[in-house]
Design an enzyme around this catalytic site. Structure first.
Site, short mmCIF file in Angstrom:
data_model
loop_
_atom_site.label_atom_id
_atom_site.label_comp_id
_atom_site.label_asym_id
_atom_site.label_seq_id
_atom_site.Cartn_x
_atom_site.Cartn_y
_atom_site.Cartn_z
N HIS A 77 41.53 -10.75 -44.43
CA HIS A 77 41.68 -9.62 -46.10
C HIS A 77 43.16 -9.20 -46.92
CE1 HIS A 77 38.04 -7.32 -43.13
NE2 HIS A 77 37.54 -8.63 -44.15
N LYS A 119 51.47 -3.67 -45.54
CA LYS A 119 51.26 -3.12 -44.14
C LYS A 119 51.88 -3.51 -42.68
CE LYS A 119 46.29 -4.79 -45.02
NZ LYS A 119 44.97 -5.59 -44.65
N TYR A 156 46.91 1.44 -38.57
CA TYR A 156 48.01 0.40 -40.04
C TYR A 156 48.27 1.33 -41.12
CZ TYR A 156 43.84 -0.97 -41.90
OH TYR A 156 42.50 -1.71 -42.49
N ASP A 174 32.17 -10.30 -43.47
CA ASP A 174 33.69 -11.70 -43.33
C ASP A 174 32.53 -13.27 -42.82
OD1 ASP A 174 35.44 -9.73 -43.33
OD2 ASP A 174 35.43 -9.43 -41.49
#
Length: 180
Positions: A63, A73, A133, A171
């Protein structure tokens, strides 16, 4: 105090905390803004924290957020073990279309800083995994994109047979080519 090691992908760092351990257990500082920014050589302001729980074989990714909604991130595993994969999508980068694969786990306590301009995904290798995260930009559904995990140009070794990998419907629909 953290040790930061830049990976083969410029701007992407593996971070290792100083762990204080004794017979009672352990302690470490998981995030210190000043130390983090000094370690990676840039100012990053995180605005959103995310938590993910997944079971063995779940693959989330690859992603990314495009345009003004791109996200950096800082990825950590609180419980379990994952294979974390990032892909450099910065067209002006000497490592464009290259990927990095690293194991993050509750045992090694490593973190991965993924700068803006990268796709990110992970595969759960343990029975379950708790992933935490930080993001330096807010999520925007309209800016979300992805690359199919088995993109033939990337040739990522996912450490698991594809018939054991569990993907979301979203996905499964990503394209199998890099964005150009």
């Amino acid at each position: 105090m953290i040790k930061a090691t830049e990976t083969k992908l410029k701007g992407c760092f593996v971070l290792e905390p100083t762990i204080h351990e004794d017979e009672r257990g352990f302690f470490f500082e998981s995030y210190n803004h000043k130390d983090f920014c000094e370690a990676i050589g840039q100012e990053v302001n995180f605005v959103q924290d995310n938590f993910s729980f997944s079971t063995k074989g779940v693959l989330r990714g690859l992603h990314y957020q495009k345009g003004e909604y791109a996200q950096g991130k800082l990825v950590s595993v609180l419980k379990g073990r994952i294979q974390d994969v990032v892909v450099d999508l910065r067209k002006d980068s000497p490592t464009f279309a290259q990927h990095l694969s690293i194991e993050l786990s509750e045992k090694n306590k490593k973190q991965l800083f993924v700068p803006k301009g990268f796709a990110h995904g992970f595969l759960v290798l343990s029975e379950t995994a708790h992933l935490f995260y930080k993001c330096d930009n807010y999520y925007n559904k309209e800016a979300e994109e992805g690359i199919k995990y088995d993109d033939k140009h990337l040739m990522i070794d996912w450490q698991m047979a594809s018939d054991h990998i569990l993907l979301s419907e979203r996905d499964k629909r990503w394209q199998t080519t890099l964005p150009i």
